[in-house]
Design an enzyme around this catalytic site. Structure first.
Site, PDB file in Angstrom:
ATOM      1  N   CYS A 162     -10.362  -1.383   3.824  1.00  0.00           N
ATOM      2  CA  CYS A 162      -9.289  -0.486   4.264  1.00  0.00           C
ATOM      3  C   CYS A 162      -9.835   0.771   4.929  1.00  0.00           C
ATOM      4  O   CYS A 162     -11.014   1.096   4.823  1.00  0.00           O
ATOM      5  CB  CYS A 162      -8.351  -0.143   3.108  1.00  0.00           C
ATOM      6  SG  CYS A 162      -8.835   1.274   2.108  1.00  0.00           S
ATOM      7  N   CYS A 197     -13.874  -3.317  -0.172  1.00  0.00           N
ATOM      8  CA  CYS A 197     -12.568  -3.149   0.478  1.00  0.00           C
ATOM      9  C   CYS A 197     -12.746  -2.738   1.943  1.00  0.00           C
ATOM     10  O   CYS A 197     -13.582  -1.901   2.269  1.00  0.00           O
ATOM     11  CB  CYS A 197     -11.760  -2.084  -0.272  1.00  0.00           C
ATOM     12  SG  CYS A 197     -10.152  -1.726   0.449  1.00  0.00           S
ATOM     13  N   HIS A 223      -5.073   2.970   0.011  1.00  0.00           N
ATOM     14  CA  HIS A 223      -6.082   2.039  -0.518  1.00  0.00           C
ATOM     15  C   HIS A 223      -5.443   1.015  -1.453  1.00  0.00           C
ATOM     16  O   HIS A 223      -5.686  -0.186  -1.330  1.00  0.00           O
ATOM     17  CB  HIS A 223      -7.220   2.762  -1.253  1.00  0.00           C
ATOM     18  CG  HIS A 223      -7.966   1.813  -2.131  1.00  0.00           C
ATOM     19  ND1 HIS A 223      -8.885   0.902  -1.640  1.00  0.00           N
ATOM     20  CD2 HIS A 223      -7.832   1.526  -3.460  1.00  0.00           C
ATOM     21  CE1 HIS A 223      -9.310   0.121  -2.624  1.00  0.00           C
ATOM     22  NE2 HIS A 223      -8.681   0.482  -3.739  1.00  0.00           N
ATOM     23  N   CYS A 246     -11.472   3.308   2.491  1.00  0.00           N
ATOM     24  CA  CYS A 246     -12.798   2.944   1.988  1.00  0.00           C
ATOM     25  C   CYS A 246     -13.862   2.969   3.084  1.00  0.00           C
ATOM     26  O   CYS A 246     -15.044   3.160   2.803  1.00  0.00           O
ATOM     27  CB  CYS A 246     -12.753   1.574   1.317  1.00  0.00           C
ATOM     28  SG  CYS A 246     -11.842   1.619  -0.237  1.00  0.00           S
ATOM     29  N   ASP A 293       7.301  -7.693  -6.260  1.00  0.00           N
ATOM     30  CA  ASP A 293       7.441  -6.296  -5.859  1.00  0.00           C
ATOM     31  C   ASP A 293       7.045  -5.455  -7.056  1.00  0.00           C
ATOM     32  O   ASP A 293       7.251  -5.865  -8.200  1.00  0.00           O
ATOM     33  CB  ASP A 293       8.881  -5.960  -5.449  1.00  0.00           C
ATOM     34  CG  ASP A 293       9.766  -5.752  -6.654  1.00  0.00           C
ATOM     35  OD1 ASP A 293      10.171  -6.755  -7.261  1.00  0.00           O
ATOM     36  OD2 ASP A 293      10.034  -4.593  -7.016  1.00  0.00           O
ATOM     37  N   ASP A 335      17.011  -4.386  -3.023  1.00  0.00           N
ATOM     38  CA  ASP A 335      17.451  -4.829  -4.344  1.00  0.00           C
ATOM     39  C   ASP A 335      18.959  -4.600  -4.441  1.00  0.00           C
ATOM     40  O   ASP A 335      19.569  -4.056  -3.526  1.00  0.00           O
ATOM     41  CB  ASP A 335      16.666  -4.110  -5.446  1.00  0.00           C
ATOM     42  CG  ASP A 335      16.850  -2.598  -5.400  1.00  0.00           C
ATOM     43  OD1 ASP A 335      17.763  -2.117  -4.704  1.00  0.00           O
ATOM     44  OD2 ASP A 335      16.072  -1.897  -6.062  1.00  0.00           O
TER      45      ASP A 335
END
Ligand SMILES: [Zn+2]
Length: 341
Positions: free
Chosen positions: A275, A273, A304, A278, A235, A45
């Site tokens: 991931c 999920c 997660h 999980c 973002d 940024d």
């Protein structure tokens, strides 16, 4: 962890890196990619948002902003030119033009003056970045070693909630010409309906052949809605900040891991999920880590949440390619509304 979760780009804060460890230090160490061992794209940024939101005693002039560090109170000056020098030193792949994030609420006159300043700053940003890249003496004089030859520059649309001012700001930016266009100055306290009114209006005028980036947004449902309006990039601190506070995003809406109902719950955060968290840990264990102030709790819940956001964006892209975005959007939003059992 981010690579494994499928993150293709990350964001670095120019303001924070400028103050600590300092852009010169990072530049000497080969730039931000090498410094943190991240080989994929990085967006930085402009530093403006943090200067306007974190610091006190700022003095805004045509030239730039004088402010005091939130760390030690020392006085600093940030301008379009300085922001480009810092971002060139960091070597990010996407550089953001230095803008004034118009405070909310703003009168029409204030919003107009602010977007005109942002436009002049956008022009100066582009000129300075070009100079640093094309004139070696200019970079040398600024103490910048060019570590990334192909930095893209995005302009930032302002205009508060005034639709005609938003359009005017965009026209000014397009005339200067940028590699991508961001919608700034939203998610700063305005009503959500006002935010979507601006996005809906301005996205329709944004160039089709350039990325469109909605800054600082948002919840999973906000992202899906903004994609429906034509936005490509986002973002937000929400996935990680909320994870640290125990709030988890799932395909069935938000889940607060602090809640006592999860004390002896053997289920994963979200059974839909894929991931790593999980597939391995229970709500009961994550709740225990959270209540014990164990750092691992924040690490796992952040992983997660970030995975959930990345997977959502992946599903959005796939549905667009398949021509089934509207079906995805409906089933995703109705899943969120279902809530936990
Ligand atoms: Zn998960």
């Amino acid at each position: 962890m981010l690579e494994e979760a499928g993150a293709s780009i990350i964001l670095g804060n120019t303001y924070h890196l400028y103050l600590r460890p300092g852009h010169a230090t990072i530049n000497q160490l080969g730039g931000l990619h090498r410094f943190m061992s991240w080989e994929r794209p990085i967006l930085t940024d402009s530093g403006g948002f943090q200067v306007f939101s974190l610091t006190s005693l700022r003095k805004l002039t045509e030239e730039g902003v004088e402010f005091q560090s939130h760390i030690d109170g020392s006085t600093h000056f940030l301008s379009p030119e300085k922001s480009m020098e810092i971002q060139a030193a960091l070597g990010s792949d996407i550089v953001m033009a230095f803008d004034e994030c118009t405070p909310f609420p703003a009168t029409r006159e204030e919003a107009l003056a602010s977007l005109e300043l942002t436009e002049r700053w956008a022009r100066r940003s582009k000129q300075r970045l070009l100079e640093l890249h094309s004139e070696p003496p200019a970079a040398e004089q600024a103490g910048v070693r060019i570590v990334n030859q192909t930095q893209a520059l995005f302009g930032i649309n302002q205009g508060s909630t005034f639709l005609d001012l938003r359009k005017r700001s965009l026209e000014g930016l397009v005339e200067i010409g940028f590699d991508g266009y961001a919608i700034g100055g939203l998610s700063v306290g305005e009503q959500k309906s006002a935010m979507f009114e601006v996005v809906s209006h301005i996205a329709s005028f944004m160039p089709d052949n350039r990325p469109r980036y909605l800054m600082g947004v948002g919840t999973p449902e906000d992202i899906v809605e903004a994609v429906a309006l034509g936005v490509d990039m986002f973002d937000c601190v929400m996935p990680t900040r909320n994870a640290r506070n125990g709030q988890l995003f799932t395909s069935r809406g938000k889940l607060n891991i602090k809640n006592s109902r999860y004390k002896d719950d053997p289920e994963p955060i979200d059974e839909a999920c894929q991931c790593k968290v999980c597939s391995r840990y229970s709500r009961a264990y994550l709740r225990h880590l959270y209540l014990s102030d164990e750092i691992l709790g924040s690490v796992l819940t952040s992983l997660h949440n970030v995975s959930f956001y990345l997977d959502t964006m992946g599903a959005i892209r796939q549905s667009i390619l398949l021509g089934t975005f509207n079906e995805f959007r409906n089933s995703f939003l109705s899943g969120l509304a279902r809530g936990q059992d």
